[in-house]
Structure formats: structure tokens, C-alpha cells
Scaffold this motif. Structure first.
Motif, mmCIF file in Angstrom:
data_model
loop_
_atom_site.group_PDB
_atom_site.id
_atom_site.type_symbol
_atom_site.label_atom_id
_atom_site.label_comp_id
_atom_site.label_asym_id
_atom_site.label_seq_id
_atom_site.Cartn_x
_atom_site.Cartn_y
_atom_site.Cartn_z
ATOM 1 N N VAL A 30 -8.075 9.920 -4.967
ATOM 2 C CA VAL A 30 -7.703 10.265 -3.595
ATOM 3 C C VAL A 30 -6.517 9.415 -3.151
ATOM 4 O O VAL A 30 -5.537 9.929 -2.609
ATOM 5 N N GLU A 31 -6.582 8.110 -3.372
ATOM 6 C CA GLU A 31 -5.474 7.221 -3.003
ATOM 7 C C GLU A 31 -4.213 7.576 -3.789
ATOM 8 O O GLU A 31 -3.114 7.594 -3.240
ATOM 9 N N MET A 32 -4.386 7.852 -5.071
ATOM 10 C CA MET A 32 -3.230 8.206 -5.897
ATOM 11 C C MET A 32 -2.586 9.502 -5.416
ATOM 12 O O MET A 32 -1.361 9.602 -5.354
ATOM 13 N N ARG A 33 -3.408 10.500 -5.067
ATOM 14 C CA ARG A 33 -2.865 11.772 -4.558
ATOM 15 C C ARG A 33 -2.119 11.551 -3.255
ATOM 16 O O ARG A 33 -1.048 12.133 -3.042
ATOM 17 N N GLU A 34 -2.664 10.726 -2.382
ATOM 18 C CA GLU A 34 -1.990 10.436 -1.114
ATOM 19 C C GLU A 34 -0.640 9.773 -1.366
ATOM 20 O O GLU A 34 0.365 10.136 -0.767
ATOM 21 N N CYS A 35 -0.639 8.809 -2.265
ATOM 22 C CA CYS A 35 0.604 8.106 -2.588
ATOM 23 C C CYS A 35 1.616 9.052 -3.218
ATOM 24 O O CYS A 35 2.788 9.048 -2.856
ATOM 25 N N ARG A 36 1.156 9.853 -4.173
ATOM 26 C CA ARG A 36 2.063 10.797 -4.827
ATOM 27 C C ARG A 36 2.571 11.836 -3.841
ATOM 28 O O ARG A 36 3.696 12.291 -3.944
ATOM 29 N N ARG A 55 0.848 -1.194 0.000
ATOM 30 C CA ARG A 55 0.000 0.000 0.000
ATOM 31 C C ARG A 55 0.879 1.238 0.000
ATOM 32 O O ARG A 55 0.601 2.197 -0.716
ATOM 33 N N ALA A 56 1.915 1.230 0.811
ATOM 34 C CA ALA A 56 2.817 2.369 0.882
ATOM 35 C C ALA A 56 3.510 2.604 -0.451
ATOM 36 O O ALA A 56 3.845 3.716 -0.793
ATOM 37 N N ALA A 57 3.714 1.548 -1.199
ATOM 38 C CA ALA A 57 4.375 1.669 -2.497
ATOM 39 C C ALA A 57 3.409 2.121 -3.581
ATOM 40 O O ALA A 57 3.798 2.292 -4.731
ATOM 41 N N CYS A 58 2.150 2.272 -3.246
ATOM 42 C CA CYS A 58 1.124 2.777 -4.159
ATOM 43 C C CYS A 58 0.800 1.820 -5.292
ATOM 44 O O CYS A 58 0.195 2.226 -6.278
ATOM 45 N N SER A 59 1.155 0.589 -5.157
ATOM 46 C CA SER A 59 0.929 -0.353 -6.251
ATOM 47 C C SER A 59 -0.541 -0.665 -6.471
ATOM 48 O O SER A 59 -0.923 -1.065 -7.568
ATOM 49 N N ASP A 60 -1.370 -0.460 -5.465
ATOM 50 C CA ASP A 60 -2.781 -0.799 -5.637
ATOM 51 C C ASP A 60 -3.706 0.411 -5.495
ATOM 52 O O ASP A 60 -4.895 0.251 -5.316
ATOM 53 N N GLU A 75 3.172 11.266 -0.693
ATOM 54 C CA GLU A 75 4.243 10.585 0.040
ATOM 55 C C GLU A 75 5.512 10.498 -0.801
ATOM 56 O O GLU A 75 6.623 10.668 -0.290
ATOM 57 N N GLU A 76 5.344 10.239 -2.093
ATOM 58 C CA GLU A 76 6.501 10.185 -2.986
ATOM 59 C C GLU A 76 7.169 11.554 -3.072
ATOM 60 O O GLU A 76 8.399 11.650 -3.086
ATOM 61 N N TYR A 77 6.368 12.623 -3.106
ATOM 62 C CA TYR A 77 6.940 13.964 -3.143
ATOM 63 C C TYR A 77 7.707 14.258 -1.850
ATOM 64 O O TYR A 77 8.809 14.804 -1.889
ATOM 65 N N GLU A 78 7.135 13.894 -0.718
ATOM 66 C CA GLU A 78 7.821 14.104 0.560
ATOM 67 C C GLU A 78 9.169 13.378 0.581
ATOM 68 O O GLU A 78 10.165 13.918 1.055
ATOM 69 N N ALA A 79 9.200 12.160 0.049
ATOM 70 C CA ALA A 79 10.457 11.407 -0.018
ATOM 71 C C ALA A 79 11.445 12.079 -0.968
ATOM 72 O O ALA A 79 12.641 12.165 -0.675
ATOM 73 N N HIS A 81 -0.343 17.922 -10.437
ATOM 74 C CA HIS A 81 0.527 18.901 -9.784
ATOM 75 C C HIS A 81 1.587 18.222 -8.917
ATOM 76 O O HIS A 81 2.778 18.494 -9.051
ATOM 77 N N VAL A 82 1.162 17.337 -8.029
ATOM 78 C CA VAL A 82 2.126 16.707 -7.121
ATOM 79 C C VAL A 82 3.063 15.760 -7.867
ATOM 80 O O VAL A 82 4.231 15.620 -7.508
ATOM 81 N N SER A 83 2.574 15.131 -8.932
ATOM 82 C CA SER A 83 3.448 14.268 -9.729
ATOM 83 C C SER A 83 4.551 15.092 -10.390
ATOM 84 O O SER A 83 5.708 14.669 -10.455
ATOM 85 N N CYS A 84 4.197 16.281 -10.859
ATOM 86 C CA CYS A 84 5.186 17.183 -11.444
ATOM 87 C C CYS A 84 6.201 17.623 -10.386
ATOM 88 O O CYS A 84 7.415 17.612 -10.642
#
Length: 118
Positions: free
Chosen positions: A29-35, A19-24, A37-41, A97-100
């Protein structure tokens, strides 16, 4: 009892490494949360690389890096707002936006890493 199990299930999913890896992630909403987290990293990595560079580079080099970094941050922010602008009002806009932000921050880490002495 079943009600408690249903309430606990989302918490268990959040603790799941997959789940943390965003694979599912299935919803925006889930994608934004995952992205997010990826941005924070990515931001943490950028700060770590900047710290390594600060410890290794001369004062003259760091003065130039600081100037570049101060210019890069507003550039990144403006570029990502522009990239997300066509999606204004849509549920996908924050994800774009967050993916960018993540992508450009990762690239900046690579750029700064290239300045580290071998």
C-alpha cells in the motif's frame, strides 16, 4: 492524550521528506502510494516538456509530435496493462502497473526533450 498522539503520528510521517521520497515504504500500500506520487510527478514533467516543445517547435513539427503523442498514450497504457497482467489478483499488480506508467512516461519526457532546439 496518548490516543491523540497515535492518531497524529501517521500525519507527521506523511509530512516527512524522507517519507515523500519513498525511502522507507514497507508495505505494498505504501509502495503504491509512493509510486503513484512518482507517476504524478513524471506526468507533470511530461506536460512541462511538451509545453516547452510546443513553444519552441514549428507548427509542422508540433503536428507530428501531437500525432505521435496521441499514438503513444494508448501504447503506454496497453504496454503497462500487459506488464502487470501476470500479477492479476495479487497485491503487487497495481504497483507493477504504476511503476511501468512512471518508467514509460519518464522515457517519453526524455524523447520529447531531445526534440527541443539547443
Amino acid at each position: 492524550m496518548v490516543g491523540l498522539a497515535c492518531l497524529a503520528a501517521p500525519a507527521l510521517l506523511l509530512a516527512d521528506p524522507a517519507r515523500a521520497a519513498c525511502s522507507d515504504a514497507a508495505t505494498t500500500v505504501e509502495m503504491r502510494e509512493c509510486r503513484g506520487e512518482e507517476y504524478e510527478a513524471a506526468d507533470a514533467e511530461l506536460n512541462a516538456v511538451y509545453g516547452q516543445l510546443k513553444a519552441a517547435a514549428s507548427d509542422d513539427v508540433m503536428a507530428q509530435v501531437r500525432t505521435a503523442q496521441r499514438a503513444w498514450i494508448p501504447f503506454r497504457d496497453a504496454a503497462c496493462l500487459a506488464e502487470a497482467a501476470p500479477y492479476e489478483g495479487g497485491s503487487i499488480q497495481p504497483l507493477i502497473h504504476v511503476s511501468c506508467l512512471t518508467r514509460l512516461t519518464q522515457r517519453r519526457s526524455e524523447d520529447l526533450r531531445a526534440l527541443l532546439p539547443n
